[in-house]
Motif scaffolding. Sequence first.
Motif, PDB file in Angstrom:
ATOM      1  N   ALA A  97      40.798  55.078  41.515  1.00 39.38           N
ATOM      2  CA  ALA A  97      41.030  53.642  41.627  1.00 39.38           C
ATOM      3  C   ALA A  97      41.581  53.051  40.328  1.00 39.38           C
ATOM      4  O   ALA A  97      42.102  51.939  40.326  1.00 39.38           O
ATOM      5  CB  ALA A  97      39.738  52.936  42.007  1.00 39.38           C
TER       6      ALA A  97
ATOM      7  N   ARG B   9      41.166  48.807  48.499  1.00 35.98           N
ATOM      8  CA  ARG B   9      41.150  47.932  47.323  1.00 35.98           C
ATOM      9  C   ARG B   9      40.503  48.608  46.110  1.00 35.98           C
ATOM     10  O   ARG B   9      40.919  48.405  44.975  1.00 35.98           O
ATOM     11  CB  ARG B   9      40.382  46.643  47.673  1.00 35.98           C
ATOM     12  CG  ARG B   9      40.419  45.554  46.632  1.00 35.98           C
ATOM     13  CD  ARG B   9      41.571  44.591  46.835  1.00 35.98           C
ATOM     14  NE  ARG B   9      41.316  43.687  47.942  1.00 35.98           N
ATOM     15  CZ  ARG B   9      40.554  42.574  47.853  1.00 35.98           C
ATOM     16  NH1 ARG B   9      39.993  42.255  46.710  1.00 35.98           N
ATOM     17  NH2 ARG B   9      40.392  41.791  48.898  1.00 35.98           N
ATOM     18  N   THR B  10      39.438  49.385  46.372  1.00 29.29           N
ATOM     19  CA  THR B  10      38.675  49.965  45.262  1.00 29.29           C
ATOM     20  C   THR B  10      38.981  51.434  45.013  1.00 29.29           C
ATOM     21  O   THR B  10      38.572  51.987  43.985  1.00 29.29           O
ATOM     22  CB  THR B  10      37.162  49.861  45.540  1.00 29.29           C
ATOM     23  OG1 THR B  10      36.895  50.524  46.783  1.00 29.29           O
ATOM     24  CG2 THR B  10      36.720  48.408  45.648  1.00 29.29           C
ATOM     25  N   ALA B  44      33.338  44.328  46.244  1.00 33.55           N
ATOM     26  CA  ALA B  44      34.344  45.184  45.595  1.00 33.55           C
ATOM     27  C   ALA B  44      33.973  45.416  44.131  1.00 33.55           C
ATOM     28  O   ALA B  44      34.040  46.549  43.629  1.00 33.55           O
ATOM     29  CB  ALA B  44      35.731  44.540  45.700  1.00 33.55           C
ATOM     30  N   ARG B  45      33.540  44.345  43.470  1.00 32.56           N
ATOM     31  CA  ARG B  45      33.183  44.442  42.058  1.00 32.56           C
ATOM     32  C   ARG B  45      31.991  45.370  41.859  1.00 32.56           C
ATOM     33  O   ARG B  45      31.981  46.237  40.987  1.00 32.56           O
ATOM     34  CB  ARG B  45      32.842  43.025  41.555  1.00 32.56           C
ATOM     35  CG  ARG B  45      32.638  42.923  40.074  1.00 32.56           C
ATOM     36  CD  ARG B  45      32.373  41.479  39.657  1.00 32.56           C
ATOM     37  NE  ARG B  45      32.012  41.445  38.252  1.00 32.56           N
ATOM     38  CZ  ARG B  45      32.885  41.473  37.268  1.00 32.56           C
ATOM     39  NH1 ARG B  45      34.180  41.500  37.534  1.00 32.56           N
ATOM     40  NH2 ARG B  45      32.492  41.476  36.009  1.00 32.56           N
ATOM     41  N   ARG B  48      32.885  49.058  42.497  1.00 26.40           N
ATOM     42  CA  ARG B  48      33.572  49.676  41.347  1.00 26.40           C
ATOM     43  C   ARG B  48      32.566  50.047  40.263  1.00 26.40           C
ATOM     44  O   ARG B  48      32.637  51.118  39.667  1.00 26.40           O
ATOM     45  CB  ARG B  48      34.584  48.688  40.742  1.00 26.40           C
ATOM     46  CG  ARG B  48      35.909  48.650  41.448  1.00 26.40           C
ATOM     47  CD  ARG B  48      36.949  47.898  40.611  1.00 26.40           C
ATOM     48  NE  ARG B  48      37.998  47.431  41.493  1.00 26.40           N
ATOM     49  CZ  ARG B  48      38.079  46.191  41.975  1.00 26.40           C
ATOM     50  NH1 ARG B  48      37.188  45.269  41.619  1.00 26.40           N
ATOM     51  NH2 ARG B  48      39.048  45.858  42.780  1.00 26.40           N
TER      52      ARG B  48
END
Lengths: 251, 251
Positions: A97, B9-10, B44-45, B48
Amino acid sequence: MRIGELSRRTGVPVATIKYYLREGLLPPGESTGRNQAVYDDGHARRLRLARALITVGGLSVVAAREVLEALAVPDRSTYGALAVAHKSVTRHDPDPAVPEEARQRAAERVRRLIADRGWELPHDHPAARTLTDTLATMEHLGNGSFAARLDRFAAASEQIAAADVDCVDEIRDSPEEMAETMIVGTVLGDTALSALRRLAQQDAARRRFAPASRPGPAAGPDLPQKPEGPDRTAVARPEAVRPDVDPTDNG
Amino acid sequence: MRIGELSRRTGVPVATIKYYLREGLLPPGESTGRNQAVYDDGHARRLRLARALITVGGLSVVAAREVLEALAVPDRSTYGALAVAHKSVTRHDPDPAVPEEARQRAAERVRRLIADRGWELPHDHPAARTLTDTLATMEHLGNGSFAARLDRFAAASEQIAAADVDCVDEIRDSPEEMAETMIVGTVLGDTALSALRRLAQQDAARRRFAPASRPGPAAGPDLPQKPEGPDRTAVARPEAVRPDVDPTDNG
């Protein structure tokens, strides 16, 4: 000795010993019949080391096996020992990522650090890749503050490495002991150093942030106050520097 | 967003996201029907961060969950942030094979270190226990060389901790960011620091052991040789200490 005695001697449960044997962390004992084998002091020593690398050092079984296999190879030079210890470097697949640009920036930062510090390293040292990936991931998480202080962290790491090299330098004449010392000092040393870092962090945070214990005025040695007046060094008094004359002797 | 979009997204595979959801590393999304949920930027944060703590930081899933749970608690003081970061300290069950006397000696050594360095710490800091257990295991493995240099390792750790505290000091006004910075800097920082240590070790070993690059004579400033002769300090020459007279001036 039988496996039960090996277990009592080392404190490692029989089930764990069997697991280590299956995983190749421990060489098989000498077979003495169906499902019977005997083990020697070498097994006990290696079992203790394997156990410590995994439980205290936090290595995976796979990483511990690689380190122990490398230890068994008879290349006992200093560099051999170092290479064995460096097999224990935390490895990981780079996070897919993380954008390639972030990785490129991190790689450039690591190249610059190595050049600035004058480190002469083999091309593509695995730790340089680990450092690059870690800095790239930090940037990806929005944390640039560690990278901004990389030189300070590197300077402290040099002091640690100098102490590490002293640890093996004193046993230069025993390459086997040297290799094992390097491994224990590096792998278990990582655990000890991360604990030291947290203890030091706790105290540093207290000093910086705790309102009740702000440091008082600097506690340097109190120098005696010089009397104000004309500078007495401009004209030397010969008697004051003649060691054979005691200036306190008035007789 | 749906789980597929969260994955794109990640960069974290859907199977891994599902695993993290089951293990409580990631809070469930908002349910929109049978087996359907939507996720937001907060997911998402956190995803990650969870991924980085486990892959790059080397934390176990259990340890990562504890750290992430502590992050979610709204105690956002500096000490709260530190406590969260310190949950990530390498933990382990003390090796039962290590004799109690070795543990007692190590505990005394750690107490003395803390006193010598003037560290003020909460009673029974988990890192003190980790350090004690690690030193005891090292002794059990016949390695006393790390413990013999503990003060040097502690001094370097203080420098690292000072830089760590600077990292969070610059964002004192944002307690949320501070807590996350502390965690990333501590957990991923451990990985970066162990990589830095290995790079510095490699260079230090080259300087110490490589025959081709032995250091030449000490590279300090060349002091002019004093001429042999009677000790000229016994009788002071007044002009030699008068700063307004240049002794090399023969004019």
